[in-house]
Structure formats: C-alpha cells, structure tokens
Scaffold this motif. Structure first.
Motif, PDB file in Angstrom:
ATOM      1  N   LEU A 159       0.818  -1.210   0.000  1.00 53.68           N
ATOM      2  CA  LEU A 159       0.000   0.000   0.000  1.00 53.68           C
ATOM      3  C   LEU A 159       0.854   1.264   0.000  1.00 53.68           C
ATOM      4  O   LEU A 159       0.332   2.368   0.122  1.00 53.68           O
ATOM      5  CB  LEU A 159      -0.943   0.001   1.211  1.00 53.68           C
ATOM      6  N   GLY A 160       2.176   1.091  -0.125  1.00 54.93           N
ATOM      7  CA  GLY A 160       3.065   2.237  -0.257  1.00 54.93           C
ATOM      8  C   GLY A 160       3.705   2.723   1.017  1.00 54.93           C
ATOM      9  O   GLY A 160       4.454   3.704   0.999  1.00 54.93           O
ATOM     10  N   LEU A 161       3.456   2.070   2.150  1.00 52.74           N
ATOM     11  CA  LEU A 161       4.018   2.540   3.417  1.00 52.74           C
ATOM     12  C   LEU A 161       5.542   2.533   3.395  1.00 52.74           C
ATOM     13  O   LEU A 161       6.182   3.394   4.006  1.00 52.74           O
ATOM     14  CB  LEU A 161       3.502   1.684   4.577  1.00 52.74           C
ATOM     15  N   ASP A 162       6.134   1.583   2.677  1.00 46.88           N
ATOM     16  CA  ASP A 162       7.596   1.531   2.590  1.00 46.88           C
ATOM     17  C   ASP A 162       8.158   2.711   1.807  1.00 46.88           C
ATOM     18  O   ASP A 162       9.348   3.033   1.913  1.00 46.88           O
ATOM     19  CB  ASP A 162       8.033   0.214   1.931  1.00 46.88           C
ATOM     20  N   GLU A 163       7.300   3.388   1.048  1.00 50.74           N
ATOM     21  CA  GLU A 163       7.723   4.548   0.262  1.00 50.74           C
ATOM     22  C   GLU A 163       7.177   5.846   0.835  1.00 50.74           C
ATOM     23  O   GLU A 163       7.219   6.901   0.190  1.00 50.74           O
ATOM     24  CB  GLU A 163       7.267   4.382  -1.197  1.00 50.74           C
ATOM     25  N   GLY A 164       6.637   5.782   2.054  1.00 49.38           N
ATOM     26  CA  GLY A 164       6.186   6.997   2.724  1.00 49.38           C
ATOM     27  C   GLY A 164       4.787   7.450   2.372  1.00 49.38           C
ATOM     28  O   GLY A 164       4.454   8.628   2.557  1.00 49.38           O
ATOM     29  N   ARG A 165       3.954   6.528   1.872  1.00 50.38           N
ATOM     30  CA  ARG A 165       2.575   6.918   1.584  1.00 50.38           C
ATOM     31  C   ARG A 165       1.627   5.773   1.951  1.00 50.38           C
ATOM     32  O   ARG A 165       2.020   4.613   1.987  1.00 50.38           O
ATOM     33  CB  ARG A 165       2.400   7.286   0.107  1.00 50.38           C
ATOM     34  N   LEU A 166       0.396   6.127   2.224  1.00 53.18           N
ATOM     35  CA  LEU A 166      -0.657   5.154   2.488  1.00 53.18           C
ATOM     36  C   LEU A 166      -1.715   5.306   1.419  1.00 53.18           C
ATOM     37  O   LEU A 166      -2.286   6.391   1.234  1.00 53.18           O
ATOM     38  CB  LEU A 166      -1.284   5.386   3.864  1.00 53.18           C
ATOM     39  N   MET A 167      -1.997   4.236   0.703  1.00 56.15           N
ATOM     40  CA  MET A 167      -3.024   4.243  -0.332  1.00 56.15           C
ATOM     41  C   MET A 167      -4.260   3.529   0.205  1.00 56.15           C
ATOM     42  O   MET A 167      -4.177   2.401   0.699  1.00 56.15           O
ATOM     43  CB  MET A 167      -2.527   3.522  -1.580  1.00 56.15           C
ATOM     44  N   SER A 168      -5.417   4.174   0.100  1.00 57.55           N
ATOM     45  CA  SER A 168      -6.646   3.521   0.550  1.00 57.55           C
ATOM     46  C   SER A 168      -7.825   3.999  -0.293  1.00 57.55           C
ATOM     47  O   SER A 168      -7.650   4.633  -1.334  1.00 57.55           O
ATOM     48  CB  SER A 168      -6.874   3.765   2.034  1.00 57.55           C
ATOM     49  N   LEU A 169      -9.045   3.726   0.172  1.00 58.30           N
ATOM     50  CA  LEU A 169     -10.230   3.844  -0.666  1.00 58.30           C
ATOM     51  C   LEU A 169     -11.035   5.123  -0.465  1.00 58.30           C
ATOM     52  O   LEU A 169     -11.910   5.424  -1.263  1.00 58.30           O
ATOM     53  CB  LEU A 169     -11.152   2.648  -0.410  1.00 58.30           C
ATOM     54  N   ILE A 170     -10.775   5.857   0.607  1.00 60.13           N
ATOM     55  CA  ILE A 170     -11.568   7.054   0.872  1.00 60.13           C
ATOM     56  C   ILE A 170     -10.830   8.310   0.421  1.00 60.13           C
ATOM     57  O   ILE A 170      -9.600   8.329   0.337  1.00 60.13           O
ATOM     58  CB  ILE A 170     -11.920   7.177   2.374  1.00 60.13           C
ATOM     59  N   ARG A 171     -11.606   9.354   0.143  1.00 63.97           N
ATOM     60  CA  ARG A 171     -11.005  10.652  -0.142  1.00 63.97           C
ATOM     61  C   ARG A 171     -10.434  11.208   1.170  1.00 63.97           C
ATOM     62  O   ARG A 171     -10.946  10.891   2.247  1.00 63.97           O
ATOM     63  CB  ARG A 171     -12.045  11.590  -0.744  1.00 63.97           C
ATOM     64  N   PRO A 172      -9.387  12.014   1.110  1.00 64.82           N
ATOM     65  CA  PRO A 172      -8.705  12.464   2.334  1.00 64.82           C
ATOM     66  C   PRO A 172      -9.620  13.083   3.384  1.00 64.82           C
ATOM     67  O   PRO A 172      -9.403  12.905   4.579  1.00 64.82           O
ATOM     68  CB  PRO A 172      -7.689  13.484   1.816  1.00 64.82           C
ATOM     69  N   GLU A 173     -10.664  13.780   2.946  1.00 66.41           N
ATOM     70  CA  GLU A 173     -11.549  14.448   3.899  1.00 66.41           C
ATOM     71  C   GLU A 173     -12.697  13.552   4.375  1.00 66.41           C
ATOM     72  O   GLU A 173     -13.449  13.928   5.274  1.00 66.41           O
ATOM     73  CB  GLU A 173     -12.131  15.725   3.267  1.00 66.41           C
ATOM     74  N   HIS A 174     -12.840  12.392   3.765  1.00 66.88           N
ATOM     75  CA  HIS A 174     -13.910  11.473   4.152  1.00 66.88           C
ATOM     76  C   HIS A 174     -13.422  10.527   5.246  1.00 66.88           C
ATOM     77  O   HIS A 174     -12.217  10.372   5.470  1.00 66.88           O
ATOM     78  CB  HIS A 174     -14.399  10.680   2.945  1.00 66.88           C
ATOM     79  N   SER A 175     -14.373   9.876   5.902  1.00 66.09           N
ATOM     80  CA  SER A 175     -14.006   8.984   7.007  1.00 66.09           C
ATOM     81  C   SER A 175     -14.220   7.522   6.657  1.00 66.09           C
ATOM     82  O   SER A 175     -15.037   7.178   5.794  1.00 66.09           O
ATOM     83  CB  SER A 175     -14.815   9.337   8.270  1.00 66.09           C
ATOM     84  N   ILE A 176     -13.473   6.692   7.344  1.00 63.98           N
ATOM     85  CA  ILE A 176     -13.588   5.244   7.214  1.00 63.98           C
ATOM     86  C   ILE A 176     -13.765   4.673   8.619  1.00 63.98           C
ATOM     87  O   ILE A 176     -13.152   5.148   9.580  1.00 63.98           O
ATOM     88  CB  ILE A 176     -12.334   4.652   6.515  1.00 63.98           C
ATOM     89  N   GLN A 177     -14.627   3.682   8.734  1.00 66.93           N
ATOM     90  CA  GLN A 177     -14.863   3.042  10.028  1.00 66.93           C
ATOM     91  C   GLN A 177     -14.105   1.719  10.057  1.00 66.93           C
ATOM     92  O   GLN A 177     -14.211   0.915   9.132  1.00 66.93           O
ATOM     93  CB  GLN A 177     -16.360   2.834  10.247  1.00 66.93           C
ATOM     94  N   LEU A 178     -13.340   1.530  11.108  1.00 68.18           N
ATOM     95  CA  LEU A 178     -12.415   0.407  11.199  1.00 68.18           C
ATOM     96  C   LEU A 178     -12.750  -0.483  12.386  1.00 68.18           C
ATOM     97  O   LEU A 178     -13.237  -0.014  13.417  1.00 68.18           O
ATOM     98  CB  LEU A 178     -10.979   0.919  11.350  1.00 68.18           C
ATOM     99  N   THR A 179     -12.452  -1.761  12.226  1.00 71.53           N
ATOM    100  CA  THR A 179     -12.671  -2.729  13.294  1.00 71.53           C
ATOM    101  C   THR A 179     -11.368  -3.423  13.642  1.00 71.53           C
ATOM    102  O   THR A 179     -10.664  -3.910  12.752  1.00 71.53           O
ATOM    103  CB  THR A 179     -13.700  -3.800  12.885  1.00 71.53           C
ATOM    104  N   ALA A 180     -11.044  -3.479  14.928  1.00 71.38           N
ATOM    105  CA  ALA A 180      -9.927  -4.298  15.393  1.00 71.38           C
ATOM    106  C   ALA A 180     -10.453  -5.715  15.585  1.00 71.38           C
ATOM    107  O   ALA A 180     -11.503  -5.912  16.201  1.00 71.38           O
ATOM    108  CB  ALA A 180      -9.385  -3.752  16.709  1.00 71.38           C
ATOM    109  N   VAL A 181      -9.754  -6.694  15.040  1.00 66.20           N
ATOM    110  CA  VAL A 181     -10.226  -8.081  15.136  1.00 66.20           C
ATOM    111  C   VAL A 181     -10.412  -8.501  16.586  1.00 66.20           C
ATOM    112  O   VAL A 181     -11.357  -9.234  16.913  1.00 66.20           O
ATOM    113  CB  VAL A 181      -9.248  -9.028  14.409  1.00 66.20           C
ATOM    114  N   GLU A 182      -9.542  -8.016  17.479  1.00 65.96           N
ATOM    115  CA  GLU A 182      -9.685  -8.373  18.896  1.00 65.96           C
ATOM    116  C   GLU A 182     -11.041  -7.967  19.449  1.00 65.96           C
ATOM    117  O   GLU A 182     -11.604  -8.633  20.321  1.00 65.96           O
ATOM    118  CB  GLU A 182      -8.595  -7.707  19.736  1.00 65.96           C
ATOM    119  N   ASP A 183     -11.583  -6.855  18.948  1.00 63.79           N
ATOM    120  CA  ASP A 183     -12.872  -6.371  19.440  1.00 63.79           C
ATOM    121  C   ASP A 183     -14.021  -7.272  19.012  1.00 63.79           C
ATOM    122  O   ASP A 183     -15.046  -7.350  19.701  1.00 63.79           O
ATOM    123  CB  ASP A 183     -13.131  -4.941  18.950  1.00 63.79           C
ATOM    124  N   ILE A 184     -13.885  -7.961  17.873  1.00 61.60           N
ATOM    125  CA  ILE A 184     -14.961  -8.836  17.406  1.00 61.60           C
ATOM    126  C   ILE A 184     -15.245  -9.916  18.441  1.00 61.60           C
ATOM    127  O   ILE A 184     -16.404 -10.202  18.767  1.00 61.60           O
ATOM    128  CB  ILE A 184     -14.598  -9.458  16.048  1.00 61.60           C
TER     129      ILE A 184
END
Length: 294
Positions: A159-184
């Motif tokens: 996803l580019g972290l080794d090159e100093g960037r994070l690539m993902s699916l949302i626009r920078p100003e939008h939010s994403i909801q995340l789940t930690a597997v431990e919480d499940i």
C-alpha cells in the motif's frame, strides 16, 4: 453467564475472527469447542493447550458438524474468505440449518458490513446477504454481526508505506470506520452472554472512525516518519471490481452508515482505537509493511 456449563462451538477458530472469539470466550469463562480441519497442526494444538475441545472435520462432513453441536449452548459461524461464492452460501446455510435442527440456543453469524438492502447481482458480494436472509427465517435465536473494515487492511505490504505513503479507498476528507479483530471476539462474547438483548439483532461493529487526514497523522506518529495519505487513483479503482465496489460503498453505501461508537464502547469497554491498536497487536504488521514493497 448464561448456561456456562454448555460449550460454544466456534468455526474458524484458527483464523483471525474465530481466534478472537475463542480468546474472548475463554476469558469470559465459557467452555469452547472448535471445528478444525487438522487437529495436529500447530494452530490447532495451541487451541488445545489453551483448553479448547477440538473436533476434526470439514464443512463437507455435516455429520461431524452435527456431532460437534451436540449439547452446545451457542455457535459462532464465520466462513473463510477463500471460498467460492457458491460454497460460501452452501456451507453458511448448512451450518445454520444444523444449528436449528440441534436446538442451539443462540447462533451468531459473522457477515460483512458491505451488505446492503438490495442484492448487487455479483455472486461474491451477494453470498453473505443470502446467508443472512436464510438465518433470519430459522426457528432459533440468532445474532448477525457485520464488522467494518479490518484495521489490518490499512497496514498491508503493497500500500506504499515503505515509500512513505498510504493508499486507501476514501477521499482524504472522508471517514472510514475500522474494526480491530480483537474487538470482534469481545462483542461476540457479550452477545452470547446476553441473549435477551442481542437475540434477533443485526449489529454493525466498529472500533474507530477516522478521515484520511487523521490516518495520515496517526500512521506518521507510529512510523516515526512522515506518511502521506492518498486515495487510489480512479483508473486503479476502475480496473478492480472489488475495490470499486468498496470505494462506492464507503462514499454512499452500507460502509458509509455511521456506527454508534458510544454504543460500541458501552458493549465493549476495552474498545480499541486505531492508535492503540498500532501500539499493540498492529505494531508487527505496521513494521512489516514499512519495510516491504508490493
């Protein structure tokens, strides 16, 4: 604790979600039984050493599954991601049917947060809603959970972290909801311990909600160097049906629906934020992604 002398049968116990459920149930004092494909493998032996009763069998061996459900109070059903859509539906329905036939008191099915009110016509996207619809028709108490996007998805190599960037699916100003597997696991343990509250409910699960800009700050802090957030380019999304479907769902579909994080913390007081997850179990994955290219 409800009927704590009777075990909970856990599917996928050597995987992420099932493993999280096993850990939480054992901590809560439940006897745990697990269906495993090979009881001699290291992951299975770790379960046995933790006090889990192992039953060796496959999804095809319905007689083994039926036997594993004997005298069980509850069942946690989650299916591996590598199944074809046809087999996911077939096995998901079969497991639920056997649970109803063996008078399981509380059946918990792990679905997906991208499930919407309408089918998409794409088999791999429609497998879980088809299973959900069947589960709801059965004469037993059921709880359906829909975990939001796993935190692990943001710290994978490539996803580019080794090159100093994070690539993902949302626009920078939008939010994403995340789940930690431990919480499940903690949510499932809470549901099984309170059948009147959680029976017949469909519950979306999330641990945290962050914008792309907030992800940039948190990952930069954890990495100890600047990480720039970027959304996948439109041509990349257009070339990948799965990514395009998720990106659209995050903007105006089921993945954009707001989870009540206050309720999540009420159910699970140990709810993990993305920052706390990176400082704990996520640290190893982050370190690997920071040094590994696609």
């Amino acid at each position: 604790m409800t009927n704590s002398k009777h075990p909970i049968l856990v599917f996928g116990a050597t995987g992420r979600q099932g493993g999280s459920v096993v850990k939480a149930l054992l901590k809560a004092g439940w006897p745990v039984r697990a269906l495993v494909l090979d009881s001699t493998k290291a992951a299975s032996l770790q379960l046995r050493n933790a006090g889990v009763e192992l039953v060796q069998g496959s999804f095809e061996e319905t007689h083994v599954i039926r036997s594993a459900m004997k005298d069980a109070y509850g069942v946690f059903s989650v299916l591996p991601a590598n199944l074809t859509a046809e087999n996911e539906v077939r096995h998901g329905i079969s497991i639920a049917d056997i649970a109803a036939q063996t008078n399981i008191s509380h059946f918990v099915y792990s679905s997906g947060a991208s499930v919407g009110s309408e089918l998409t016509g794409v088999p791999r996207f429609d497998a879980k809603p088809r299973i959900e619809a069947h589960v709801r028709e059965l004469a037993m108490t059921t709880t359906i959970i829909r975990p939001m996007i796993f935190m692990e998805m943001l710290v994978r190599p490539g996803l580019g972290l080794d090159e100093g960037r994070l690539m993902s699916l949302i626009r920078p100003e939008h939010s994403i909801q995340l789940t930690a597997v431990e919480d499940i696991g903690r949510f499932v343990a809470a549901a099984l311990a309170d059948k009147p509250r959680f029976g017949s409910r469909t519950l979306k699960l999330a641990s945290d909600r962050l914008t792309g800009r907030e992800l940039e700050v948190i990952i930069s802090e954890a990495a100890g160097r600047p990480i720039t957030y970027k959304r996948f380019p439109d041509d990349v999304l257009a070339a990948n049906t799965d990514l395009a479907h998720m990106a659209k769902s995050l903007e105006d579909g089921p993945l954009a629906e707001q989870v009540d994080l206050k309720l999540m913390r009420e159910i699970n007081p140990d709810l993990l934020t993305f920052r706390s997850w990176l400082a704990g179990n996520g640290r190893k994955s982050l370190d690997e992604a920071l040094r590994t290219s696609a």
